[in-house]
Design a protein around this motif. Structure first.
Motif, PDB file in Angstrom:
ATOM      1  N   THR A  57      97.848 -12.771  40.003  1.00  0.00           N
ATOM      2  CA  THR A  57      98.807 -12.545  38.820  1.00  0.00           C
ATOM      3  C   THR A  57      98.239 -13.263  38.248  1.00  0.00           C
ATOM      4  O   THR A  57      98.108 -14.694  38.647  1.00  0.00           O
ATOM      5  CB  THR A  57     100.100 -12.398  39.083  1.00  0.00           C
ATOM      6  OG1 THR A  57     100.544 -12.127  39.973  1.00  0.00           O
ATOM      7  CG2 THR A  57     100.211 -12.383  37.769  1.00  0.00           C
ATOM      8  N   ILE A  58      97.498 -12.760  37.253  1.00  0.00           N
ATOM      9  CA  ILE A  58      96.776 -13.916  35.757  1.00  0.00           C
ATOM     10  C   ILE A  58      98.147 -14.529  34.790  1.00  0.00           C
ATOM     11  O   ILE A  58      98.958 -14.664  35.068  1.00  0.00           O
ATOM     12  CB  ILE A  58      96.419 -13.203  34.956  1.00  0.00           C
ATOM     13  CG1 ILE A  58      95.511 -12.774  35.119  1.00  0.00           C
ATOM     14  CG2 ILE A  58      96.018 -14.600  32.900  1.00  0.00           C
ATOM     15  CD1 ILE A  58      94.882 -11.179  34.035  1.00  0.00           C
ATOM     16  N   GLY A  59      97.492 -16.259  35.576  1.00  0.00           N
ATOM     17  CA  GLY A  59      99.151 -17.192  35.113  1.00  0.00           C
ATOM     18  C   GLY A  59      99.841 -17.274  36.078  1.00  0.00           C
ATOM     19  O   GLY A  59     100.837 -18.713  35.536  1.00  0.00           O
ATOM     20  N   THR A  60      99.384 -17.275  37.218  1.00  0.00           N
ATOM     21  CA  THR A  60     100.608 -17.650  38.172  1.00  0.00           C
ATOM     22  C   THR A  60      99.452 -18.304  39.116  1.00  0.00           C
ATOM     23  O   THR A  60      98.395 -17.208  39.640  1.00  0.00           O
ATOM     24  CB  THR A  60     101.435 -16.115  39.104  1.00  0.00           C
ATOM     25  OG1 THR A  60     101.988 -16.235  37.958  1.00  0.00           O
ATOM     26  CG2 THR A  60     101.668 -17.047  40.238  1.00  0.00           C
ATOM     27  N   TYR A  61      99.751 -19.559  39.784  1.00  0.00           N
ATOM     28  CA  TYR A  61      99.031 -20.132  40.878  1.00  0.00           C
ATOM     29  C   TYR A  61      99.748 -20.573  42.113  1.00  0.00           C
ATOM     30  O   TYR A  61     101.111 -21.038  41.799  1.00  0.00           O
ATOM     31  CB  TYR A  61      98.392 -21.441  40.017  1.00  0.00           C
ATOM     32  CG  TYR A  61      97.473 -21.370  39.180  1.00  0.00           C
ATOM     33  CD1 TYR A  61      96.379 -20.799  39.403  1.00  0.00           C
ATOM     34  CD2 TYR A  61      98.316 -21.216  37.658  1.00  0.00           C
ATOM     35  CE1 TYR A  61      95.506 -20.780  38.074  1.00  0.00           C
ATOM     36  CE2 TYR A  61      97.726 -20.900  36.646  1.00  0.00           C
ATOM     37  CZ  TYR A  61      96.223 -20.577  36.639  1.00  0.00           C
ATOM     38  OH  TYR A  61      95.351 -19.806  35.647  1.00  0.00           O
ATOM     39  N   LYS A  62      99.187 -21.146  42.367  1.00  0.00           N
ATOM     40  CA  LYS A  62      99.911 -21.346  44.696  1.00  0.00           C
ATOM     41  C   LYS A  62      99.876 -22.755  44.450  1.00  0.00           C
ATOM     42  O   LYS A  62      99.182 -23.195  43.888  1.00  0.00           O
ATOM     43  CB  LYS A  62      99.087 -21.426  45.602  1.00  0.00           C
ATOM     44  CG  LYS A  62      99.086 -19.205  45.296  1.00  0.00           C
ATOM     45  CD  LYS A  62      98.627 -19.111  47.008  1.00  0.00           C
ATOM     46  CE  LYS A  62      99.171 -18.118  48.017  1.00  0.00           C
ATOM     47  NZ  LYS A  62      98.171 -17.043  48.835  1.00  0.00           N
ATOM     48  N   TYR A  63     101.025 -22.554  44.564  1.00  0.00           N
ATOM     49  CA  TYR A  63     101.306 -24.536  43.957  1.00  0.00           C
ATOM     50  C   TYR A  63     102.479 -25.227  46.068  1.00  0.00           C
ATOM     51  O   TYR A  63     103.009 -25.078  45.449  1.00  0.00           O
ATOM     52  CB  TYR A  63     102.230 -24.537  43.143  1.00  0.00           C
ATOM     53  CG  TYR A  63     103.054 -25.545  42.780  1.00  0.00           C
ATOM     54  CD1 TYR A  63     102.097 -26.715  41.712  1.00  0.00           C
ATOM     55  CD2 TYR A  63     103.702 -26.584  43.368  1.00  0.00           C
ATOM     56  CE1 TYR A  63     103.158 -28.105  41.614  1.00  0.00           C
ATOM     57  CE2 TYR A  63     104.614 -27.611  42.904  1.00  0.00           C
ATOM     58  CZ  TYR A  63     104.016 -28.219  41.758  1.00  0.00           C
ATOM     59  OH  TYR A  63     104.562 -30.044  40.930  1.00  0.00           O
ATOM     60  N   VAL A  64     101.186 -25.340  47.017  1.00  0.00           N
ATOM     61  CA  VAL A  64     102.079 -25.989  47.989  1.00  0.00           C
ATOM     62  C   VAL A  64     101.995 -27.282  48.434  1.00  0.00           C
ATOM     63  O   VAL A  64     100.862 -28.140  48.763  1.00  0.00           O
ATOM     64  CB  VAL A  64     101.481 -25.074  48.938  1.00  0.00           C
ATOM     65  CG1 VAL A  64     101.697 -24.943  50.510  1.00  0.00           C
ATOM     66  CG2 VAL A  64     100.896 -23.126  48.646  1.00  0.00           C
ATOM     67  N   ASN A  73     106.577 -23.157  49.844  1.00  0.00           N
ATOM     68  CA  ASN A  73     105.279 -22.862  49.645  1.00  0.00           C
ATOM     69  C   ASN A  73     106.205 -22.314  47.751  1.00  0.00           C
ATOM     70  O   ASN A  73     107.285 -21.927  48.331  1.00  0.00           O
ATOM     71  CB  ASN A  73     104.702 -21.336  49.384  1.00  0.00           C
ATOM     72  CG  ASN A  73     104.845 -22.106  51.118  1.00  0.00           C
ATOM     73  OD1 ASN A  73     103.095 -21.765  51.083  1.00  0.00           O
ATOM     74  ND2 ASN A  73     105.150 -21.373  52.891  1.00  0.00           N
ATOM     75  N   TYR A  74     105.813 -22.550  46.775  1.00  0.00           N
ATOM     76  CA  TYR A  74     105.725 -22.477  45.429  1.00  0.00           C
ATOM     77  C   TYR A  74     104.570 -22.288  44.702  1.00  0.00           C
ATOM     78  O   TYR A  74     103.343 -22.307  44.977  1.00  0.00           O
ATOM     79  CB  TYR A  74     105.968 -23.750  44.801  1.00  0.00           C
ATOM     80  CG  TYR A  74     107.075 -25.056  45.109  1.00  0.00           C
ATOM     81  CD1 TYR A  74     108.316 -24.660  45.628  1.00  0.00           C
ATOM     82  CD2 TYR A  74     106.928 -26.402  45.469  1.00  0.00           C
ATOM     83  CE1 TYR A  74     109.387 -25.387  47.484  1.00  0.00           C
ATOM     84  CE2 TYR A  74     108.030 -27.270  46.347  1.00  0.00           C
ATOM     85  CZ  TYR A  74     109.014 -26.769  46.849  1.00  0.00           C
ATOM     86  OH  TYR A  74     109.805 -27.294  47.551  1.00  0.00           O
ATOM     87  N   PHE A  75     105.103 -21.839  43.330  1.00  0.00           N
ATOM     88  CA  PHE A  75     104.336 -21.015  41.857  1.00  0.00           C
ATOM     89  C   PHE A  75     104.120 -21.746  41.355  1.00  0.00           C
ATOM     90  O   PHE A  75     105.649 -22.364  40.884  1.00  0.00           O
ATOM     91  CB  PHE A  75     104.167 -19.591  42.580  1.00  0.00           C
ATOM     92  CG  PHE A  75     104.174 -19.144  43.497  1.00  0.00           C
ATOM     93  CD1 PHE A  75     102.892 -17.925  42.868  1.00  0.00           C
ATOM     94  CD2 PHE A  75     104.481 -18.257  43.767  1.00  0.00           C
ATOM     95  CE1 PHE A  75     102.626 -17.658  44.754  1.00  0.00           C
ATOM     96  CE2 PHE A  75     105.443 -17.512  44.816  1.00  0.00           C
ATOM     97  CZ  PHE A  75     103.923 -16.986  45.263  1.00  0.00           C
ATOM     98  N   LEU A  76     102.729 -22.244  40.195  1.00  0.00           N
ATOM     99  CA  LEU A  76     102.987 -22.783  39.060  1.00  0.00           C
ATOM    100  C   LEU A  76     103.067 -21.640  38.266  1.00  0.00           C
ATOM    101  O   LEU A  76     101.726 -20.350  38.346  1.00  0.00           O
ATOM    102  CB  LEU A  76     102.211 -24.055  39.219  1.00  0.00           C
ATOM    103  CG  LEU A  76     101.729 -24.141  37.347  1.00  0.00           C
ATOM    104  CD1 LEU A  76     103.178 -25.300  37.195  1.00  0.00           C
ATOM    105  CD2 LEU A  76     100.306 -25.419  37.274  1.00  0.00           C
TER     106      LEU A  76
END
Length: 168
Positions: A57-64, A73-76
């Protein structure tokens, strides 16, 4: 004249291969190190990792965040990249406002009377991670509450968590 042409050509060549350090793309990767936890109870260290990667998804990053091999497991999520407005989605209904300035992610939130400030500052080959926290019920007030000397609420820092994590 040949020397000037050589310098100009070299300069143009270097410009073509210079990577701009735009957030977040330049700083994606896996970072590892030790987290130091300090409070009045003492000091301890644990293993820590930060995995920061793209998603489909454009503009969504895994932020673990990984503490002692246990991942969170989060998302930015970009809300408005031009103003540095992001959201940290904890995948449990909690959405934290985050601000990005100068290749750093900042957030502040309160949970169970704890006020928590987080900072993740990114460099070329490492990042600095820091959390500070206080208990909002331990507030003291100073000042006079006038226009000249306003009332100031003071919160004691009860602990910090700091890590320098190196990019793999």
């Amino acid at each position: 004249m040949k020397y000037v042409i050589y310098i100009v050509t070299l300069f143009i060549f270097e410009l073509g291969f210079t990577q701009t350090k735009t957030f977040p793309d330049y700083f994606l990767g896996t970072y590892k190190g030790k987290l130091e936890i300090v409070s009045a109870k003492g000091k301890k260290e644990i293993d820590m990792e930060f995995h920061f990667t793209k998603t489909d998804t454009i503009g969504t990053y895994k932020y673990v965040l990984v503490y002692n091999k246990e991942p969170r497991n989060y998302f930015l999520i970009e809300k408005d990249k031009t103003t540095g407005n992001y959201i940290i989605d904890e995948n449990n209904g909690i959405l934290l406002q985050a601000s990005v300035f100068d290749n750093s992610i900042y957030s502040m939130f309160e949970v169970n009377e704890s006020l928590i400030t987080t900072t993740e500052k990114f460099y070329d080959d490492y990042m600095d991670f820091e959390i500070m926290f206080t208990n909002t019920s331990k507030v003291t007030t100073t000042g006079k509450g006038t226009e000249e000397i306003p009332e100031v609420k003071v919160y004691p820092i009860l602990g910090t968590q700091k890590a320098r994590l190196y990019k793999e």
